[in-house]
Design an enzyme around this catalytic site. Structure first.
Site, PDB file in Angstrom:
ATOM      1  N   HIS A  43      -6.006  -1.500  -0.801  1.00 15.06           N
ATOM      2  CA  HIS A  43      -6.536  -2.687  -0.139  1.00 15.06           C
ATOM      3  C   HIS A  43      -8.055  -2.637  -0.012  1.00 15.06           C
ATOM      4  CE1 HIS A  43      -2.507  -4.008   0.627  1.00 15.06           C
ATOM      5  NE2 HIS A  43      -2.225  -2.832   1.117  1.00 15.06           N
ATOM      6  N   CYS A  75       0.549   2.581   0.126  1.00 17.41           N
ATOM      7  CA  CYS A  75       1.449   1.564   0.655  1.00 17.41           C
ATOM      8  C   CYS A  75       2.312   0.802  -0.346  1.00 17.41           C
ATOM      9  CB  CYS A  75       0.619   0.690   1.543  1.00 17.41           C
ATOM     10  SG  CYS A  75       1.052  -0.955   1.833  1.00 17.41           S
TER      11      CYS A  75
END
Length: 95
Positions: A43, A75
């Site tokens: 991210h 993730c």
């Protein structure tokens, strides 16, 4: 709890020391499953250098059995460029 791979979600910038400390918890223990150290935060707009990822993976290899190591992005899986997985290729090639 039965798991195939325990993921160590410590890939954010600044957490590299924490990841190495978490890997220490598994060193010299007979943990039966794989361990997935996250090597970068998908991210973040900043992708760590190959050298940074290799450093983390060497730290994992110093503490774990090679067959236990599952290299993970943070993730979830998003499309990445081939250059961003170079660290895995380097570690698979040998010391």
């Amino acid at each position: 709890m039965t798991v195939d791979v325990a993921t160590l979600g410590l890939s954010r910038i600044g957490a590299r020391r924490e990841l190495k400390t978490a890997l220490d918890a598994f060193a010299n223990r007979s943990y039966p499953a794989g361990i997935g150290p996250e090597v970068y935060d998908i991210h973040s707009p900043r992708v760590p250098t190959v050298a940074e990822m290799v450093d983390l993976l060497h730290a994992a290899r110093e503490r774990l059995k090679p067959e236990q190591i599952w290299i993970n992005p943070d993730c979830d899986l998003k499309p990445r460029k081939w250059e961003e997985v170079a660290a895995a290729r380097i570690l698979r090639a040998g010391p």
